[in-house]
Design a protein around this motif. Structure first.
Motif, PDB file in Angstrom:
ATOM      1  N   PRO A  97      -7.817  25.103  71.661  1.00 58.20           N
ATOM      2  CA  PRO A  97      -7.851  25.064  73.129  1.00 58.20           C
ATOM      3  C   PRO A  97      -7.778  23.635  73.643  1.00 58.20           C
ATOM      4  O   PRO A  97      -7.707  23.413  74.852  1.00 58.20           O
ATOM      5  CB  PRO A  97      -9.202  25.704  73.461  1.00 58.20           C
ATOM      6  CG  PRO A  97     -10.043  25.505  72.249  1.00 58.20           C
ATOM      7  CD  PRO A  97      -9.110  25.435  71.066  1.00 58.20           C
ATOM      8  N   LEU A  98      -7.788  22.664  72.724  1.00 57.04           N
ATOM      9  CA  LEU A  98      -7.847  21.261  73.155  1.00 57.04           C
ATOM     10  C   LEU A  98      -6.480  20.675  73.459  1.00 57.04           C
ATOM     11  O   LEU A  98      -6.390  19.619  74.085  1.00 57.04           O
ATOM     12  CB  LEU A  98      -8.514  20.422  72.061  1.00 57.04           C
ATOM     13  CG  LEU A  98      -9.988  20.768  71.787  1.00 57.04           C
ATOM     14  CD1 LEU A  98     -10.499  19.996  70.592  1.00 57.04           C
ATOM     15  CD2 LEU A  98     -10.839  20.460  72.997  1.00 57.04           C
ATOM     16  N   GLY A 109     -12.983  20.119  67.559  1.00 50.81           N
ATOM     17  CA  GLY A 109     -12.827  21.482  67.064  1.00 50.81           C
ATOM     18  C   GLY A 109     -12.263  21.529  65.653  1.00 50.81           C
ATOM     19  O   GLY A 109     -11.478  22.418  65.316  1.00 50.81           O
ATOM     20  N   VAL A 110     -12.700  20.585  64.827  1.00 52.38           N
ATOM     21  CA  VAL A 110     -12.189  20.530  63.451  1.00 52.38           C
ATOM     22  C   VAL A 110     -12.875  21.608  62.619  1.00 52.38           C
ATOM     23  O   VAL A 110     -14.088  21.752  62.667  1.00 52.38           O
ATOM     24  CB  VAL A 110     -12.463  19.137  62.835  1.00 52.38           C
ATOM     25  CG1 VAL A 110     -12.180  19.129  61.340  1.00 52.38           C
ATOM     26  CG2 VAL A 110     -11.628  18.088  63.543  1.00 52.38           C
ATOM     27  N   TYR A 111     -12.095  22.408  61.915  1.00 55.81           N
ATOM     28  CA  TYR A 111     -12.724  23.404  61.047  1.00 55.81           C
ATOM     29  C   TYR A 111     -12.356  23.216  59.590  1.00 55.81           C
ATOM     30  O   TYR A 111     -12.732  24.010  58.737  1.00 55.81           O
ATOM     31  CB  TYR A 111     -12.451  24.836  61.522  1.00 55.81           C
ATOM     32  CG  TYR A 111     -11.009  25.181  61.737  1.00 55.81           C
ATOM     33  CD1 TYR A 111     -10.222  25.565  60.670  1.00 55.81           C
ATOM     34  CD2 TYR A 111     -10.450  25.147  63.005  1.00 55.81           C
ATOM     35  CE1 TYR A 111      -8.907  25.889  60.865  1.00 55.81           C
ATOM     36  CE2 TYR A 111      -9.132  25.472  63.206  1.00 55.81           C
ATOM     37  CZ  TYR A 111      -8.365  25.845  62.135  1.00 55.81           C
ATOM     38  OH  TYR A 111      -7.061  26.174  62.334  1.00 55.81           O
ATOM     39  N   GLY A 138     -21.115  14.473  62.476  1.00 59.55           N
ATOM     40  CA  GLY A 138     -20.293  15.660  62.697  1.00 59.55           C
ATOM     41  C   GLY A 138     -19.935  15.864  64.160  1.00 59.55           C
ATOM     42  O   GLY A 138     -19.250  16.816  64.504  1.00 59.55           O
ATOM     43  N   LYS A 139     -20.392  14.982  65.031  1.00 55.80           N
ATOM     44  CA  LYS A 139     -20.163  15.184  66.466  1.00 55.80           C
ATOM     45  C   LYS A 139     -18.698  15.040  66.847  1.00 55.80           C
ATOM     46  O   LYS A 139     -18.184  15.794  67.674  1.00 55.80           O
ATOM     47  CB  LYS A 139     -20.991  14.184  67.263  1.00 55.80           C
ATOM     48  CG  LYS A 139     -22.390  14.710  67.500  1.00 55.80           C
ATOM     49  CD  LYS A 139     -23.143  13.845  68.452  1.00 55.80           C
ATOM     50  CE  LYS A 139     -24.601  14.238  68.381  1.00 55.80           C
ATOM     51  NZ  LYS A 139     -25.484  13.115  68.544  1.00 55.80           N
ATOM     52  N   SER A 191     -16.182  15.555  64.852  1.00 53.39           N
ATOM     53  CA  SER A 191     -15.497  16.730  64.297  1.00 53.39           C
ATOM     54  C   SER A 191     -15.608  17.919  65.240  1.00 53.39           C
ATOM     55  O   SER A 191     -14.628  18.617  65.491  1.00 53.39           O
ATOM     56  CB  SER A 191     -16.105  17.124  62.942  1.00 53.39           C
ATOM     57  OG  SER A 191     -16.287  16.002  62.139  1.00 53.39           O
ATOM     58  N   VAL A 192     -16.817  18.143  65.755  1.00 51.88           N
ATOM     59  CA  VAL A 192     -17.025  19.273  66.666  1.00 51.88           C
ATOM     60  C   VAL A 192     -16.288  19.036  67.984  1.00 51.88           C
ATOM     61  O   VAL A 192     -15.677  19.951  68.536  1.00 51.88           O
ATOM     62  CB  VAL A 192     -18.534  19.528  66.898  1.00 51.88           C
ATOM     63  CG1 VAL A 192     -18.755  20.511  68.033  1.00 51.88           C
ATOM     64  CG2 VAL A 192     -19.183  20.044  65.628  1.00 51.88           C
ATOM     65  N   ASP A 193     -16.314  17.786  68.467  1.00 55.38           N
ATOM     66  CA  ASP A 193     -15.610  17.479  69.721  1.00 55.38           C
ATOM     67  C   ASP A 193     -14.117  17.773  69.611  1.00 55.38           C
ATOM     68  O   ASP A 193     -13.474  18.097  70.611  1.00 55.38           O
ATOM     69  CB  ASP A 193     -15.807  16.000  70.085  1.00 55.38           C
ATOM     70  CG  ASP A 193     -17.010  15.799  70.993  1.00 55.38           C
ATOM     71  OD1 ASP A 193     -17.474  16.804  71.569  1.00 55.38           O
ATOM     72  OD2 ASP A 193     -17.484  14.663  71.130  1.00 55.38           O
ATOM     73  N   ILE A 249      -5.418  28.733  63.800  1.00 54.68           N
ATOM     74  CA  ILE A 249      -6.010  29.137  65.074  1.00 54.68           C
ATOM     75  C   ILE A 249      -5.579  28.154  66.157  1.00 54.68           C
ATOM     76  O   ILE A 249      -5.749  26.950  65.994  1.00 54.68           O
ATOM     77  CB  ILE A 249      -7.545  29.168  64.955  1.00 54.68           C
ATOM     78  CG1 ILE A 249      -7.935  30.131  63.838  1.00 54.68           C
ATOM     79  CG2 ILE A 249      -8.193  29.548  66.258  1.00 54.68           C
ATOM     80  CD1 ILE A 249      -9.076  29.652  63.023  1.00 54.68           C
TER      81      ILE A 249
END
Lengths: 178, 153
Positions: A35-36, A136-138, A129-130, A132-134, A32
């Protein structure tokens, strides 16, 4: 509508569906676009596995290879760990820093991982997990290449290869700091 | 005796504050679920952040809660995730642009299906009516005699 037209219309209606499937089955659903890419890398201040502070801000002016991993991520993280260590040793004197971020992991397991692979670059834990979310790690592993000005320039999903590391880092090193 | 009034006041204030805090949390829990239900659990296959038992999802729920408690609107929290993951993070695509195709396609498919069935039915009934007319043509006299003979005991 004439029966003749109808006879053609039914098989013809399958064409767009087949085209969509032909396209859909060829692309990797895990691939995917982030967007970063092109945007400033989020700052973070974490602790290394040894408890030392580690902040992205402190690396400004260097090319940063930010790698998200976990000790349970087998085999991809096990494949890339020697690659990261090898390239970090090769590039550390040229203004490149490799930072590992261990996610969704246990401290002991993570420490064993870095010990087993003899990783000498700093590795931190993202316990909330912050980070990771910053980013966009999936999944793990994912690697971000950050330029000297602190912008994310590329994202690599899956195990990093020597070639991917070199290609991205050389490109960012060749840029003059603007 | 004199010390009791301020103490009572303090106790009352504490009870009220605790009640208010508890209420705020309860409201937030439902809001957290509402926001989390819109987000895709990033480490799962087709599960929402609200439904997933994974550690990543629980961390994402904690982030949702934290942002809501900080006073962000649910839409802002959703946008926070979209900015980092792209629209992929949304379980239902937004209804604009190319995405509209996804929303319209099922309805279009049903409409086309009904039209086709309708057309086929019209053709069949027409053919049936035509066949009926053929059957209605008079039987010739030789055949009628033969039928009568064979029906007689």
């Amino acid at each position: 509508m004439t029966p003749r037209l109808l006879r053609w219309l039914i098989p013809l209606s399958a064409v767009p569906v087949l085209a969509l499937l032909a396209y859909g089955f060829r692309v990797n659903p895990r691939d995917i676009p982030s967007p970063l890419v092109g945007r400033p890398a989020s700052a973070f201040a974490l602790q290394t596995l040894e408890g030392a502070p580690l902040a992205l801000e402190a690396q400004r002016g260097k090319v940063v290879v930010l790698n998200f991993w976990a000790s349970w991520c087998y085999p991809a993280c096990y494949e890339e760990a020697p690659v990261l260590e090898r390239n970090w040793r090769a590039y550390r004197d040229r203004g490149v820093v490799v930072i590992g971020v261990d996610i969704q992991d246990k401290l002991e397991a993570a420490q064993k991982f870095t010990r087993d692979f003899g990783l000498s670059f700093p590795n931190a834990r993202d316990t909330t997990g912050k980070v990771s979310v910053d980013y966009g790690v999936y999944g793990v592993p994912e690697t971000f290449f950050i330029d000297r000005r602190g912008r994310i320039r590329a994202k690599h999903v899956g195990a990093v290869t020597d070639e991917a590391f070199r290609l991205n880092v050389e490109k960012l090193l060749s840029e003059t700091t603007g | 005796m004199r010390a009791r009034a301020p103490l009572l006041g303090l106790a009352l204030a504490l009870v009220l504050a605790a009640g208010a805090a508890a209420q705020a949390r309860r409201v937030a829990e439902q809001q957290v679920q509402d926001v989390a239900a819109q987000l895709r659990c990033v480490v799962c296959q087709n599960l929402s952040v609200a439904d997933s038992p994974s550690e990543m999802a629980s961390q994402m729920r904690a982030i949702v809660r934290e942002r809501l408690e900080a006073g962000e609107a649910p839409a802002q929290v959703v946008q926070y995730f979209v900015e980092r993951y792209g629209e992929w993070i949304l379980l239902s695509p937004r209804r604009h642009g190319f995405n509209l195709l996804v929303w319209a396609m099922p309805a279009v498919a049903v409409a086309v299906g009904f039209t086709l069935v309708g057309l086929v039915l019209v053709r069949w009934t027409r053919r049936g009516a035509a066949a009926g007319r053929v059957a209605a043509t008079p039987v010739d006299t030789a055949m009628r005699d033969r039928i009568r003979r064979e029906l007689e005991p």
